[in-house]
Design an enzyme around this catalytic site. Structure first.
Site, PDB file in Angstrom:
ATOM      1  N   ASP A 118      -1.217  15.041  -5.456  1.00  0.00           N
ATOM      2  CA  ASP A 118      -2.124  13.904  -5.293  1.00  0.00           C
ATOM      3  C   ASP A 118      -3.523  14.325  -5.720  1.00  0.00           C
ATOM      4  O   ASP A 118      -4.014  15.373  -5.299  1.00  0.00           O
ATOM      5  CB  ASP A 118      -2.129  13.445  -3.828  1.00  0.00           C
ATOM      6  CG  ASP A 118      -2.824  12.101  -3.655  1.00  0.00           C
ATOM      7  OD1 ASP A 118      -2.920  11.332  -4.629  1.00  0.00           O
ATOM      8  OD2 ASP A 118      -3.289  11.834  -2.527  1.00  0.00           O
ATOM      9  N   HIS A 125     -14.827   6.655  -4.748  1.00  0.00           N
ATOM     10  CA  HIS A 125     -14.135   7.090  -3.534  1.00  0.00           C
ATOM     11  C   HIS A 125     -14.632   8.458  -3.087  1.00  0.00           C
ATOM     12  O   HIS A 125     -14.972   8.651  -1.914  1.00  0.00           O
ATOM     13  CB  HIS A 125     -12.623   7.129  -3.779  1.00  0.00           C
ATOM     14  CG  HIS A 125     -11.840   7.748  -2.663  1.00  0.00           C
ATOM     15  ND1 HIS A 125     -11.666   7.127  -1.441  1.00  0.00           N
ATOM     16  CD2 HIS A 125     -11.197   8.959  -2.572  1.00  0.00           C
ATOM     17  CE1 HIS A 125     -10.943   7.920  -0.649  1.00  0.00           C
ATOM     18  NE2 HIS A 125     -10.649   9.034  -1.318  1.00  0.00           N
ATOM     19  N   GLU A 191      -4.218   4.644   1.514  1.00  0.00           N
ATOM     20  CA  GLU A 191      -4.944   4.944   0.284  1.00  0.00           C
ATOM     21  C   GLU A 191      -4.213   4.218  -0.838  1.00  0.00           C
ATOM     22  O   GLU A 191      -3.047   4.500  -1.105  1.00  0.00           O
ATOM     23  CB  GLU A 191      -5.023   6.458   0.022  1.00  0.00           C
ATOM     24  CG  GLU A 191      -5.922   7.159   1.048  1.00  0.00           C
ATOM     25  CD  GLU A 191      -6.273   8.590   0.685  1.00  0.00           C
ATOM     26  OE1 GLU A 191      -5.541   9.210  -0.109  1.00  0.00           O
ATOM     27  OE2 GLU A 191      -7.296   9.091   1.207  1.00  0.00           O
ATOM     28  N   GLU A 193      -3.244   3.731  -4.393  1.00  0.00           N
ATOM     29  CA  GLU A 193      -3.229   4.652  -5.522  1.00  0.00           C
ATOM     30  C   GLU A 193      -2.227   4.186  -6.584  1.00  0.00           C
ATOM     31  O   GLU A 193      -1.387   3.330  -6.335  1.00  0.00           O
ATOM     32  CB  GLU A 193      -2.833   6.058  -5.066  1.00  0.00           C
ATOM     33  CG  GLU A 193      -3.720   6.596  -3.935  1.00  0.00           C
ATOM     34  CD  GLU A 193      -3.630   8.094  -3.749  1.00  0.00           C
ATOM     35  OE1 GLU A 193      -3.158   8.785  -4.676  1.00  0.00           O
ATOM     36  OE2 GLU A 193      -4.036   8.574  -2.682  1.00  0.00           O
ATOM     37  N   ASP A 225      -0.767   6.266  -0.077  1.00  0.00           N
ATOM     38  CA  ASP A 225      -0.860   7.590   0.541  1.00  0.00           C
ATOM     39  C   ASP A 225      -1.382   7.402   1.973  1.00  0.00           C
ATOM     40  O   ASP A 225      -2.575   7.536   2.235  1.00  0.00           O
ATOM     41  CB  ASP A 225      -1.807   8.459  -0.304  1.00  0.00           C
ATOM     42  CG  ASP A 225      -2.054   9.819   0.313  1.00  0.00           C
ATOM     43  OD1 ASP A 225      -1.226  10.286   1.108  1.00  0.00           O
ATOM     44  OD2 ASP A 225      -3.106  10.413  -0.025  1.00  0.00           O
ATOM     45  N   ARG A 229      -6.811   9.982   9.449  1.00  0.00           N
ATOM     46  CA  ARG A 229      -8.147  10.560   9.244  1.00  0.00           C
ATOM     47  C   ARG A 229      -8.554  11.517  10.356  1.00  0.00           C
ATOM     48  O   ARG A 229      -9.329  12.453  10.116  1.00  0.00           O
ATOM     49  CB  ARG A 229      -9.188   9.440   9.135  1.00  0.00           C
ATOM     50  CG  ARG A 229      -8.947   8.456   8.017  1.00  0.00           C
ATOM     51  CD  ARG A 229      -8.856   9.125   6.678  1.00  0.00           C
ATOM     52  NE  ARG A 229      -8.669   8.152   5.593  1.00  0.00           N
ATOM     53  CZ  ARG A 229      -8.359   8.487   4.352  1.00  0.00           C
ATOM     54  NH1 ARG A 229      -8.201   9.758   4.016  1.00  0.00           N
ATOM     55  NH2 ARG A 229      -8.208   7.555   3.435  1.00  0.00           N
ATOM     56  N   GLN A 232      -6.673  14.707   9.670  1.00  0.00           N
ATOM     57  CA  GLN A 232      -7.200  15.271   8.425  1.00  0.00           C
ATOM     58  C   GLN A 232      -8.558  15.951   8.634  1.00  0.00           C
ATOM     59  O   GLN A 232      -8.788  17.060   8.143  1.00  0.00           O
ATOM     60  CB  GLN A 232      -7.336  14.144   7.379  1.00  0.00           C
ATOM     61  CG  GLN A 232      -7.831  14.579   6.008  1.00  0.00           C
ATOM     62  CD  GLN A 232      -8.057  13.396   5.070  1.00  0.00           C
ATOM     63  OE1 GLN A 232      -7.794  12.240   5.421  1.00  0.00           O
ATOM     64  NE2 GLN A 232      -8.529  13.673   3.873  1.00  0.00           N
ATOM     65  N   LYS A 245      -1.420  13.877   5.950  1.00  0.00           N
ATOM     66  CA  LYS A 245      -0.908  13.125   4.803  1.00  0.00           C
ATOM     67  C   LYS A 245       0.609  13.215   4.677  1.00  0.00           C
ATOM     68  O   LYS A 245       1.224  12.331   4.083  1.00  0.00           O
ATOM     69  CB  LYS A 245      -1.497  13.712   3.512  1.00  0.00           C
ATOM     70  CG  LYS A 245      -3.009  13.723   3.445  1.00  0.00           C
ATOM     71  CD  LYS A 245      -3.502  12.497   2.790  1.00  0.00           C
ATOM     72  CE  LYS A 245      -4.970  12.601   2.428  1.00  0.00           C
ATOM     73  NZ  LYS A 245      -5.407  11.347   1.795  1.00  0.00           N
ATOM     74  N   THR A 249       4.609   8.834   2.383  1.00  0.00           N
ATOM     75  CA  THR A 249       3.937   8.260   1.220  1.00  0.00           C
ATOM     76  C   THR A 249       4.882   7.194   0.675  1.00  0.00           C
ATOM     77  O   THR A 249       6.043   7.486   0.407  1.00  0.00           O
ATOM     78  CB  THR A 249       3.697   9.343   0.137  1.00  0.00           C
ATOM     79  OG1 THR A 249       2.983  10.438   0.720  1.00  0.00           O
ATOM     80  CG2 THR A 249       2.908   8.791  -1.033  1.00  0.00           C
ATOM     81  N   GLU A 350     -13.375   3.909   3.898  1.00  0.00           N
ATOM     82  CA  GLU A 350     -14.538   3.416   3.150  1.00  0.00           C
ATOM     83  C   GLU A 350     -14.866   1.962   3.495  1.00  0.00           C
ATOM     84  O   GLU A 350     -16.028   1.610   3.651  1.00  0.00           O
ATOM     85  CB  GLU A 350     -14.273   3.490   1.642  1.00  0.00           C
ATOM     86  CG  GLU A 350     -14.182   4.866   1.056  1.00  0.00           C
ATOM     87  CD  GLU A 350     -13.677   4.774  -0.381  1.00  0.00           C
ATOM     88  OE1 GLU A 350     -14.496   4.551  -1.277  1.00  0.00           O
ATOM     89  OE2 GLU A 350     -12.464   4.895  -0.595  1.00  0.00           O
TER      90      GLU A 350
HETATM   91 MN    MN Z   1      -4.520  10.278  -1.600  1.00  0.00          MN
END
Ligand code: MN
Length: 403
Positions: A118, A125, A191, A193, A225, A229, A232, A245, A249, A350
């Site tokens: 990834d 971002h 996420e 993606e 993804d 948080r 992480q 993570k 996925t 975000e």
């Molecule tokens: Mn990602």
């Protein structure tokens, strides 16, 4: 583009411009390779046999693995044949019996996932995350504009769209505490993606140049993804993402061939400083994919993929510049797609600025991060030839309570 003898509505999701590949079952039967067209799925293995096509073996299995390994000349031959079979009325009698109603099929993970990488290729971002995670430092790390930053993810937990996602548990340390606690994640995120799957392998010790992208990469799909948080933030220093993570996925089930994206190719954004020579090559592997992210059916973001700083072709060159091999089924993903506007941000971290600015949904409820029962769906389209549209379908998933 010629018309089909098949009745495909002008606004159909999958017109002749897309012709994506997937794996489906009907009523719990054997998995088969299919192509989405209009309201139908074409049984590609069966029709290739009926047509005595030279590539019948490559599409006759229970997944896309053999087709991926077959390489660009075969990929092109299959797509050419599909277009002919679906447009030339002479083929209607042979092809029509192999169409099934798309509403009646169940879709599956379409290929065996090999390795998974990834990336982190959106400047918007990376800048936002830098400001949130490291407010006292420059938002972009000194390496960011010199190489496409990435990490190795967990291929065994890549799941098909529609798979429920259990809220992960793990260690987190709230900013006010000295020691960590264990429990269900309280900052569960998405996420949005774009994923790429490698078809043609490359040997260990070799390198794949930017301009060889289309010889190795078979197709493109959507990827969520899922990211915890709180896990992480505590675990990522100094080796990067891990359990925050690796729990799941999700990927969209229809793989759009790279060949369908010729009209979607755009010049990538200017790169300053100029990247090192091994990252140079065609600058027109930018892709004008327009993503939409829905939370419980409500659009919360429209991330523009065309603005990604690093292209997938540069990411592939970077992944192999040290002599790492490519295997058929390798997946690499773009990183969260975010644009400059608030409503173009591809994750809740975000969109809510780390939970400080909650989103209000139409039902009046607020969201900072995901609640149990929430459903997230990502869709995308891209321009096709002659004003047509290429459609990526969707990747969706619902959050279940922690076990
Ligand atoms: Mn990602």
């Amino acid at each position: 583009m010629p018309d089909s003898w098949l009745d495909i509505a002008p606004d159909a999701q999958f017109g002749l411009a897309t012709l994506p590949y997937g794996v489906y079952t009907v009523d719990g039967g054997e998995p088969r390779v299919g192509v989405a067209v209009g309201d139908h799925v074409l049984d590609l293995g069966a029709v290739a046999r009926a047509q005595d096509a030279p590539f019948a073996d490559a599409v006759g299995g229970p997944n896309l693995d053999a087709l991926l390994a077959a390489g660009r000349p075969v990929w092109d031959a299959v797509r050419r044949s599909l277009t002919t079979w679906l447009t030339d009325p002479a083929h209607e009698e042979t092809v029509r019996p192999h169409l099934v109603d798309r509403a009646s099929v169940r879709l599956h993970l379409p290929f065996t996932v090999a390795d998974y990488v990834d990336f982190y290729a959106s400047e918007h971002h990376a800048t936002n995350v830098g400001r949130i995670f490291r407010p006292d430092q420059e938002p972009l790390t000194p390496n960011w504009k010199h190489l496409p930053i990435g990490y190795h993810g967990r291929s065994g937990t890549i799941v098909a769209s529609g798979t429920d996602i259990a809220r992960p548990s793990g260690q987190r340390r709230p900013p006010t505490d000295a020691t960590p606690t264990f429990g269900p994640s309280v900052r569960l995120d998405i996420e949005a993606e774009v994923g790429f799957v490698v078809g043609t392998s490359s040997p260990m010790g070799g390198r794949v140049a930017v301009d060889d992208f289309a010889d190795h990469v078979f197709g493109v799909f959507l990827l969520n993804d899922w990211s915890s948080r709180d896990l992480q933030a505590w675990e990522y220093v100094p080796l990067g993402p891990f359990l925050g993570k690796s729990f799941a996925t999700s990927v969209s089930p229809w793989i759009v061939p790279v060949a369908a994206l010729e009209a979607a190719r755009v010049e990538q954004p200017a790169q300053d400083p100029e990247p090192l020579p091994y990252l140079a090559g065609s600058r027109s592997w930018g892709l004008d994919l327009r993503l939409e992210v829905r939370l419980n059916g409500h659009v919360v973001s429209r991330p523009p993929f065309a603005l990604m700083y690093w292209t997938a072709a540069q990411q592939l060159a970077h992944m192999t510049v040290n002599g790492a091999s490519l295997r058929t089924g390798d997946v690499f993903a773009s990183g969260t797609v975010s644009g400059p506007e608030v409503a173009q941000r591809g994750c809740l971290l975000e969109l809510t600025w780390s939970g400080k600015e909650p989103l209000t949904l139409p039902d009046g409820t607020e969201r900072t991060f995901l609640e149990d029962g929430d459903e997230v769906t990502i869709t995308a389209t891209a321009p096709g030839p002659d004003g047509t549209r290429v459609d990526f379908g969707e990747v969706t998933g619902r959050i279940l309570p922690a076990t």
